[in-house]
Design an enzyme around this catalytic site. Structure first.
Site, PDB file in Angstrom:
ATOM      1  N   ASP A 169      98.931  -2.141  -3.267  1.00 53.47           N
ATOM      2  CA  ASP A 169      99.459  -3.117  -2.325  1.00 53.47           C
ATOM      3  C   ASP A 169      99.389  -2.480  -0.939  1.00 53.47           C
ATOM      4  OD1 ASP A 169     101.177  -5.250  -1.114  1.00 53.47           O
ATOM      5  OD2 ASP A 169     101.681  -5.665  -3.206  1.00 53.47           O
ATOM      6  N   ASP A 194      94.134  -1.825   0.808  1.00 50.22           N
ATOM      7  CA  ASP A 194      93.764  -3.055   1.503  1.00 50.22           C
ATOM      8  C   ASP A 194      92.573  -3.644   0.760  1.00 50.22           C
ATOM      9  OD1 ASP A 194      92.757  -5.038   3.133  1.00 50.22           O
ATOM     10  OD2 ASP A 194      92.633  -3.806   4.936  1.00 50.22           O
ATOM     11  N   VAL A 195      92.770  -4.768   0.077  1.00 53.01           N
ATOM     12  CA  VAL A 195      91.723  -5.314  -0.791  1.00 53.01           C
ATOM     13  C   VAL A 195      90.537  -5.871  -0.016  1.00 53.01           C
ATOM     14  CG1 VAL A 195      93.306  -5.812  -2.686  1.00 53.01           C
ATOM     15  CG2 VAL A 195      92.836  -7.590  -0.958  1.00 53.01           C
ATOM     16  N   TYR A 214      93.766 -22.539   1.924  1.00 56.70           N
ATOM     17  CA  TYR A 214      94.218 -21.873   0.704  1.00 56.70           C
ATOM     18  C   TYR A 214      93.489 -22.441  -0.510  1.00 56.70           C
ATOM     19  CZ  TYR A 214      97.534 -20.056  -2.783  1.00 56.70           C
ATOM     20  OH  TYR A 214      98.115 -19.419  -3.856  1.00 56.70           O
ATOM     21  N   LYS A 243      91.115 -20.503  -3.373  1.00 55.79           N
ATOM     22  CA  LYS A 243      91.475 -20.490  -4.784  1.00 55.79           C
ATOM     23  C   LYS A 243      90.467 -21.263  -5.630  1.00 55.79           C
ATOM     24  CE  LYS A 243      95.052 -17.848  -4.456  1.00 55.79           C
ATOM     25  NZ  LYS A 243      95.015 -16.493  -5.053  1.00 55.79           N
ATOM     26  N   THR A 270     107.997 -16.939  -5.868  1.00 57.67           N
ATOM     27  CA  THR A 270     107.432 -15.708  -5.326  1.00 57.67           C
ATOM     28  C   THR A 270     107.546 -15.738  -3.802  1.00 57.67           C
ATOM     29  OG1 THR A 270     105.177 -16.512  -4.976  1.00 57.67           O
ATOM     30  CG2 THR A 270     105.728 -15.735  -7.193  1.00 57.67           C
TER      31      THR A 270
END
Length: 266
Positions: free
Chosen positions: A42, A68-69, A161, A165, A198
């Site tokens: 993370d 950092d992805v 978003y 996705k 979340t």
């Protein structure tokens, strides 16, 4: 953390991105409770270290790494570290993601690109850099890419978003076919959470309702929109992820697992 069903992923090494909180943390805890060695990553260092320490205190095996992805070099480093310390990789949960809401007319190109970089590019990079080590490990593997019900149906004020996705959904199916054709034993599936409690809801709510800086009332939202009438919690998603990562799902690839209390039925 071990329970009556402990050991469903015993001996496996798992990498969970975005593992410091929310669904990612739930997945890391569940996989560790069932016997996996978990590397959770993370950019929330304090929460990440706390999550790893909590797993260890409960008898599981976990470690935290800052990651950092969106950074390809970081991916190469994380996977190389897993190879050096553990010698193998069996499970990848591409969970890291953000949600930026609001009208598409007001979204900046910078926000569009940032959301795409984390939610979609990060998944691509995870798959690209993890599959070679999974193949080298020789036991197949399971990749779970976290999508959303927003990857199955449109949603006003969440167009950016939804685009990311939806991209994760079809990317997953394509990689599943590529791995199946290679006969490498690696299964690739996507998970599509609904209204889950979340922290991502804070940023989504703030963009849709300017000035808001708190969680929306998910109980009220769920009572109105979810057929089952209640919100989900991270463990609901983690249970599905655990099954996909276990040998019980050995014949499952390219699937979209929807965990939403019936939300997409409406």
């Amino acid at each position: 953390m071990a329970g009556e069903t402990a050991g469903r992923v015993a001996g496996k090494v798992a990498l969970v991105t975005g593992g410091a909180s929310g669904i990612g943390r739930g997945c890391a805890e569940k996989l560790a409770a069932e016997g996996a060695t978990v590397v959770l990553t993370d950019i929330q260092d304090e929460l990440g270290r706390e999550a790893a320490s909590g797993i260890a205190a409960a008898g599981g095996r976990a470690e935290y790494a800052r990651h950092d992805v969106t950074d390809e070099d970081a991916w190469a480093s994380v996977v190389a570290g897993i190879k050096a310390r553990h010698g193998r990789l069996d499970i990848l949960v591409n969970n890291a993601g953000i949600g930026i809401g609001g009208s598409i007319l007001d979204m900046s190109l910078a926000d569009w690109r940032r959301q795409t970089a984390i939610n979609l590019d990060g998944v691509f990079l995870g798959v690209k850099h993890s599959i070679p080590l999974m193949r080298e490990s020789g036991g197949g593997g399971s990749i779970v890419n976290m999508s959303s019900v927003a990857g199955l149906k449109g949603s006003a004020n969440l167009a950016g978003y939804c685009a990311t996705k939806g991209g994760v959904r079809l990317f997953t199916k394509s990689v599943a076919l590529e791995c199946a054709n290679a006969r490498d034993g690696i299964r690739v599936n996507s998970v599509h959470p609904g209204l889950i409690e979340t922290p991502i809801w804070i940023t989504v709510q703030a963009a849709i309702t300017p000035g808001a800086n708190a969680m929306p009332d998910l109980d009220a939202m769920s009572a109105m929109a979810v057929p089952m009438g209640v919100k989900g919690v991270p463990e609901d998603i983690a249970n599905g992820v655990l099954w996909l990562c276990s040998d019980e799902a050995r014949y499952v690839t390219g699937m979209e697992m929807v965990i939403d209390g019936g939300l997409t039925l409406r």
